[in-house]
Scaffold this motif. Structure first.
Motif, PDB file in Angstrom:
ATOM      1  N   GLY A   8       0.787  -1.219   0.000  1.00 18.19           N
ATOM      2  CA  GLY A   8       0.000   0.000   0.000  1.00 18.19           C
ATOM      3  C   GLY A   8       0.825   1.278   0.000  1.00 18.19           C
ATOM      4  O   GLY A   8       2.021   1.276  -0.303  1.00 18.19           O
ATOM      5  N   PRO A   9       0.164   2.376   0.353  1.00 18.63           N
ATOM      6  CA  PRO A   9       0.741   3.709   0.265  1.00 18.63           C
ATOM      7  C   PRO A   9       2.073   3.877   0.995  1.00 18.63           C
ATOM      8  O   PRO A   9       2.265   3.358   2.085  1.00 18.63           O
ATOM      9  N   ASN A  10       2.952   4.592   0.348  1.00 15.21           N
ATOM     10  CA  ASN A  10       4.266   5.004   0.831  1.00 15.21           C
ATOM     11  C   ASN A  10       5.322   3.907   0.806  1.00 15.21           C
ATOM     12  O   ASN A  10       6.492   4.187   1.048  1.00 15.21           O
ATOM     13  N   LEU A  11       4.948   2.672   0.516  1.00 13.09           N
ATOM     14  CA  LEU A  11       5.960   1.620   0.500  1.00 13.09           C
ATOM     15  C   LEU A  11       6.892   1.746  -0.700  1.00 13.09           C
ATOM     16  O   LEU A  11       7.980   1.174  -0.692  1.00 13.09           O
ATOM     17  N   ARG A  13       8.483   4.232  -1.092  1.00 16.29           N
ATOM     18  CA  ARG A  13       9.526   5.086  -0.510  1.00 16.29           C
ATOM     19  C   ARG A  13      10.401   4.339   0.504  1.00 16.29           C
ATOM     20  O   ARG A  13      11.223   4.950   1.174  1.00 16.29           O
ATOM     21  N   LEU A  14      10.207   3.020   0.619  1.00 15.49           N
ATOM     22  CA  LEU A  14      11.053   2.253   1.539  1.00 15.49           C
ATOM     23  C   LEU A  14      12.523   2.526   1.253  1.00 15.49           C
ATOM     24  O   LEU A  14      12.929   2.634   0.109  1.00 15.49           O
ATOM     25  N   GLY A  15      13.296   2.603   2.304  1.00 16.53           N
ATOM     26  CA  GLY A  15      14.724   2.881   2.171  1.00 16.53           C
ATOM     27  C   GLY A  15      15.044   4.362   2.264  1.00 16.53           C
ATOM     28  O   GLY A  15      16.153   4.741   2.619  1.00 16.53           O
ATOM     29  N   ARG A  16      14.060   5.201   1.962  1.00 21.13           N
ATOM     30  CA  ARG A  16      14.252   6.655   2.026  1.00 21.13           C
ATOM     31  C   ARG A  16      13.341   7.298   3.068  1.00 21.13           C
ATOM     32  O   ARG A  16      13.693   8.303   3.649  1.00 21.13           O
ATOM     33  N   ARG A  17      12.189   6.717   3.282  1.00 19.56           N
ATOM     34  CA  ARG A  17      11.213   7.271   4.213  1.00 19.56           C
ATOM     35  C   ARG A  17      11.440   6.679   5.602  1.00 19.56           C
ATOM     36  O   ARG A  17      11.345   5.486   5.794  1.00 19.56           O
ATOM     37  N   ARG A  18      11.741   7.517   6.557  1.00 15.92           N
ATOM     38  CA  ARG A  18      11.949   7.126   7.948  1.00 15.92           C
ATOM     39  C   ARG A  18      12.799   5.862   8.084  1.00 15.92           C
ATOM     40  O   ARG A  18      12.356   4.861   8.651  1.00 15.92           O
ATOM     41  N   PRO A  19      14.034   5.901   7.598  1.00 17.62           N
ATOM     42  CA  PRO A  19      14.869   4.694   7.670  1.00 17.62           C
ATOM     43  C   PRO A  19      15.121   4.220   9.098  1.00 17.62           C
ATOM     44  O   PRO A  19      15.347   3.022   9.313  1.00 17.62           O
ATOM     45  N   GLU A  20      15.058   5.111  10.055  1.00 18.11           N
ATOM     46  CA  GLU A  20      15.237   4.694  11.452  1.00 18.11           C
ATOM     47  C   GLU A  20      14.074   3.812  11.912  1.00 18.11           C
ATOM     48  O   GLU A  20      14.232   3.004  12.824  1.00 18.11           O
ATOM     49  N   ARG A  21      12.924   3.926  11.270  1.00 17.35           N
ATOM     50  CA  ARG A  21      11.759   3.119  11.620  1.00 17.35           C
ATOM     51  C   ARG A  21      11.598   1.923  10.675  1.00 17.35           C
ATOM     52  O   ARG A  21      11.311   0.817  11.118  1.00 17.35           O
ATOM     53  N   TYR A  22      11.765   2.170   9.378  1.00 22.23           N
ATOM     54  CA  TYR A  22      11.449   1.147   8.377  1.00 22.23           C
ATOM     55  C   TYR A  22      12.678   0.493   7.751  1.00 22.23           C
ATOM     56  O   TYR A  22      12.543  -0.409   6.940  1.00 22.23           O
ATOM     57  N   GLY A  23      13.867   0.948   8.100  1.00 25.53           N
ATOM     58  CA  GLY A  23      15.086   0.366   7.562  1.00 25.53           C
ATOM     59  C   GLY A  23      15.528   1.036   6.273  1.00 25.53           C
ATOM     60  O   GLY A  23      14.893   1.968   5.776  1.00 25.53           O
ATOM     61  N   THR A  24      16.618   0.530   5.720  1.00 30.45           N
ATOM     62  CA  THR A  24      17.211   1.153   4.529  1.00 30.45           C
ATOM     63  C   THR A  24      16.994   0.341   3.260  1.00 30.45           C
ATOM     64  O   THR A  24      17.389   0.773   2.193  1.00 30.45           O
ATOM     65  N   ARG A  25      16.365  -0.830   3.366  1.00 33.19           N
ATOM     66  CA  ARG A  25      16.094  -1.635   2.173  1.00 33.19           C
ATOM     67  C   ARG A  25      14.959  -1.018   1.379  1.00 33.19           C
ATOM     68  O   ARG A  25      13.960  -0.587   1.938  1.00 33.19           O
ATOM     69  N   THR A  26      15.128  -0.988   0.077  1.00 28.28           N
ATOM     70  CA  THR A  26      14.100  -0.446  -0.799  1.00 28.28           C
ATOM     71  C   THR A  26      13.070  -1.532  -1.115  1.00 28.28           C
ATOM     72  O   THR A  26      13.323  -2.723  -0.922  1.00 28.28           O
TER      73      THR A  26
END
Length: 144
Positions: A8-11, A13-26
Motif C-alpha cells: 500500500g501507500p508510501n511503500l 519510498r522504503l529505504g528513504r522514508r523514515r529509515p530509522e523506523r522502516y530500515g534502509t532496504r528499498t
C-alpha cells in the motif's frame, strides 16, 4: 502456487522514508529477496504497489481468480482502508498481513488495524524479513 504481493501507500519510498523506523532496504530489494525465496520454493509471485486504494482494488479484482494466496502490507490504509479490507476478505484466499514495524510501538495501544481480522496470519515487527516469513508460511500451509 501463485501468490499476490500487495503493498500500500508510501511503500514505494522504503529505504528513504523514515529509515530509522522502516530500515534502509528499498521495495525493489524486498521484491528481489522475495523472488529469490519464491524460486527456491517453486512459487510464482505477482507484485503490485500503489499509493491509491482504488488501484489496489482494481488489481485484486482483476487477478484474484488466478491467485492461491495473498501477502499484503496495507501500510497507510491500515486504520481506514475498509474497501480494500473487504475486498481481501471477499476473495476467500489465505491472506497474510505484513507490517514492517510494530504498529502499537509507534501509535500506542489504541492503534487501529482494520486488516487484523482478515488475516489468516499476521506478521508485525520483523522488518522486511516478515515478507519472507509470510511466503514460507503460505508455502508450508499449501504443501502440508
Amino acid at each position: 502456487m501463485h501468490i499476490g504481493v500487495l503493498n500500500g501507500p508510501n511503500l514505494n519510498r522504503l529505504g528513504r522514508r523514515r529509515p530509522e523506523r522502516y530500515g534502509t532496504r528499498t521495495l525493489a530489494e524486498v521484491v528481489a529477496d522475495l523472488e529469490e525465496a519464491s524460486a527456491r520454493l517453486g512459487v510464482r509471485l505477482s507484485h503490485y504497489q500503489s499509493n491509491h486504494e482504488g488501484a489496489l482494488l482494481d488489481w485484486l479484482h482483476e487477478r484474484q481468480d488466478d491467485l492461491d494466496a495473498l501477502i499484503v502490507n496495507p501500510a497507510g490504509l491500515t486504520p481506514f482502508g475498509r474497501p480494500f479490507c473487504d475486498a481481501l476478505s471477499e476473495t476467500g484466499l489465505p491472506v497474510v498481513i505484513v507490517h514492517i514495524t510494530q504498529l502499537y510501538r509507534h501509535y500506542g495501544m489504541d492503534a487501529q488495524d482494520l486488516f487484523r481480522e482478515t488475516a489468516t496470519a499476521y506478521i508485525a515487527g520483523l522488518g522486511w524479513r516478515g515478507y519472507i516469513v509470510a511466503l514460507e508460511h503460505l508455502h508450508h500451509e499449501a504443501t502440508k
